[in-house]
Motif scaffolding. Structure first.
Motif, mmCIF file in Angstrom:
data_model
loop_
_atom_site.group_PDB
_atom_site.id
_atom_site.type_symbol
_atom_site.label_atom_id
_atom_site.label_comp_id
_atom_site.label_asym_id
_atom_site.label_seq_id
_atom_site.Cartn_x
_atom_site.Cartn_y
_atom_site.Cartn_z
ATOM 1 N N ILE A 450 0.772 -1.119 0.112
ATOM 2 C CA ILE A 450 0.087 -0.067 -0.064
ATOM 3 C C ILE A 450 0.852 1.263 -0.071
ATOM 4 O O ILE A 450 0.597 2.367 -0.672
ATOM 5 C CB ILE A 450 -0.842 -0.011 1.336
ATOM 6 N N ARG A 453 2.278 2.220 -3.131
ATOM 7 C CA ARG A 453 0.920 2.550 -4.065
ATOM 8 C C ARG A 453 1.354 1.780 -5.512
ATOM 9 O O ARG A 453 1.185 2.478 -6.680
ATOM 10 C CB ARG A 453 1.044 4.290 -4.592
ATOM 11 N N ASP A 456 -2.013 2.004 -7.766
ATOM 12 C CA ASP A 456 -2.078 3.228 -8.499
ATOM 13 C C ASP A 456 -1.303 3.560 -9.791
ATOM 14 O O ASP A 456 -1.515 3.997 -10.689
ATOM 15 C CB ASP A 456 -1.730 4.560 -7.554
#
Length: 506
Positions: A450, A453, A456
């Motif tokens: 996480i 990222r 993303d």
């Protein structure tokens, strides 16, 4: 032991099928029905679900006492008990029919402020089929409990697998032809009745079960009723937890909020199945251990060893959903259902402790010590219901999720762990030490994913998401095998693989 292993394996096959069906069928159904009609379908089903509490906990009592009588070699007592329960459940079926009729007659009063005339008409039609379905389920449902008590797991699991495949295929065709929620209820009713009849036939002709109607043994019925009452109270609490949300949101916010909440409930049910695959087949075994006066240390051993396995599975699902869940829901159900992600996270966190300690529930049932847990559940369920009403007015569907999760944490994460340690003498401190050991790698790995990222940067389509989930799973599972599994768990996995290979060769 072969039946036990086969039961666990087939449970995971069923979980896999349910997940595949959920991933492929649910978004198709959502788009065919539309958000309003799906919300209507979910709301009606949740209202009728309240009538399932009329089981009064007897289904669990059948499993416990059948396993106990088999251990003690009491055959005639079994047959007489089955006859008594057939009569009881026939009466309960009639009560369900009456209670359902009252709900049917009051549909307008309950939902006229948030539903159109057409919605109310469809709701009444669906209620008729669901009421009849439930009324038939009670007297014939006893045979599924008998099969479980006999630890004969293969037949009912195979029937369940076939039912999932055929029922889903039928629903897909009907939705494609333009049929809506009412047709779904009709199909589900037909498949349920067929399943009930198959269970009856299996008990009669394969297990050679007999049903003797020799009147009521009132002292035995009193003993069963005391045991079942606490199971019954527990069932009521489950209804409060997982059905009142739709009811409250239906009254406060309308069918759109109910639809979002129902998507979260669908994923919550999948989440719970991962834990139940193991614990659902253990009640007869634990009942035998209690009947043989096994020590608290021996019960703690199965509590901890099973808890470790369940924790590894539930942590994998929980953290995987935290990492990928929001993108998954957007692709799967649509942008309009984004809030379901936050509700699911709340559900998953709140459920984590009770799911990894579900064998503790089996121990309490086998020992006939459900009183404290049921009273605890009653208190926190009332707290949850009050919270749902208050929070839903302010935060909508997410507020409803907060209330449910908070109550679960208080009841199971704190109160029940103290009870297991102090009263039942289970080794809770040793349990949590083991859980912490196996949780370090998963938490560190998911946190790094996480923080970096990765989603993303790399996810722009459904294909990207699937590829990244696959990579996540490979790394995660390799790390768990390397850093979390002990020798006995590695051996257990090898034994299951060998069992499957042997069955294939035969």
């Amino acid at each position: 032991m072969n039946q036990l292993r086969a039961g666990i394996i087939l449970n995971y096959v069923i979980i896999g099928l349910n997940i595949l069906v959920g991933l492929a069928y649910t978004p198709y159904m959502l788009r065919c029905l539309g958000q309003n009609e799906y919300g209507l379908y979910s709301l009606v089903a949740s209202v009728i679900a309240y009538l399932t509490i009329l089981d009064f906990g007897f289904g669990n009592a059948i499993v416990r006492y059948t396993a106990k009588f088999r251990t003690e070699g009491k055959t005639s007592e079994q047959w007489e008990m089955f006859g008594m329960f057939v009569v009881l459940y026939s009466i309960i079926g009639l009560l369900a029919l009456g209670g359902g009729s009252l709900l049917y007659l009051n549909v307008d009063r309950m939902f006229d402020r948030t539903m159109t005339i057409e919605d109310l008409s469809q709701a009444r039609t669906m209620m008729i089929f669901l009421i009849v379905n439930l009324a038939l389920t009670f007297p014939f449902g006893i045979f599924a409990s008998i099969i479980t008590a006999y630890e004969d797991f293969v037949f009912p699991k195979v029937v369940q697998i076939i039912r999932i495949l055929l029922c889903t295929a039928t629903l897909i065709v009907l939705l494609y032809w333009g049929y809506k929620a009412v047709a779904m209820v009709v199909v589900q009713t037909i498949f349920n009745v067929v399943t009930l009849l198959l269970n009856f036939a299996y008990c009669r002709y394969c297990l050679h079960i007999k049903v003797w109607f020799h009147g009521f043994n009132w002292s035995f019925l009193k003993e069963i009723s005391i045991y079942s009452f606490w199971i019954f109270l527990n069932t009521i609490m489950d209804r409060i937890y997982w059905s009142t949300g739709q009811f409250v949101l239906g009254a406060v916010s309308g069918t759109v909020a109910v639809a979002i909440f129902s998507v979260a409930i669908t994923l919550q049910q999948m989440y719970m199945m991962f834990s139940g695959a193991i614990s659902n087949v253990l009640l007869p075994k634990i009942t035998k251990m209690v009947s043989q006066n096994k020590s608290a240390d021996e019960l703690s051993s199965i509590f901890i060893s099973t808890g470790r396995l369940q924790a590894m599975i539930m942590t994998f699902v929980l953290l995987g959903f935290v990492v990928f869940g929001e993108r998954f829901i957007i692709y799967w159900a649509g942008e309009d259902y984004r809030d379901a992600y936050f509700v699911c996270i709340l559900f998953f966190i709140g459920l984590f402790v009770p799911l990894i300690q579900s064998v503790g529930l089996c121990i309490l049932q086998a020992k006939n010590k459900m009183q404290f847990r049921s009273l605890c559940y009653l208190a926190i369920s009332i707290l949850s219901l009050i919270g749902q009403v208050l929070f839903s007015k302010t935060w909508g569907v997410v507020g409803c999720g907060i209330a449910i999760s908070l109550a679960l944490f208080i009841g199971h994460g704190i109160i029940m762990n103290i009870y297991f340690q102090k009263v039942q003498h289970l080794k809770i401190i040793a349990f949590w030490k083991e859980i912490i050991k196996i949780s370090l790698f998963p938490i560190i790995f998911s946190t790094l994913w996480i923080v970096l990222r990765i989603n993303d940067v790399l996810v722009d389509s459904v294909g990207d998401l699937c590829a990244l989930i696959f990579v996540f799973c490979i790394i995660y599972l390799f790390g768990v095998k390397r850093f979390c599994l002990n020798k006995s768990e590695n051996k257990y996995i090898v034994d299951i693989i060998s069992f499957v290979k042997n069955k294939r060769e035969k």
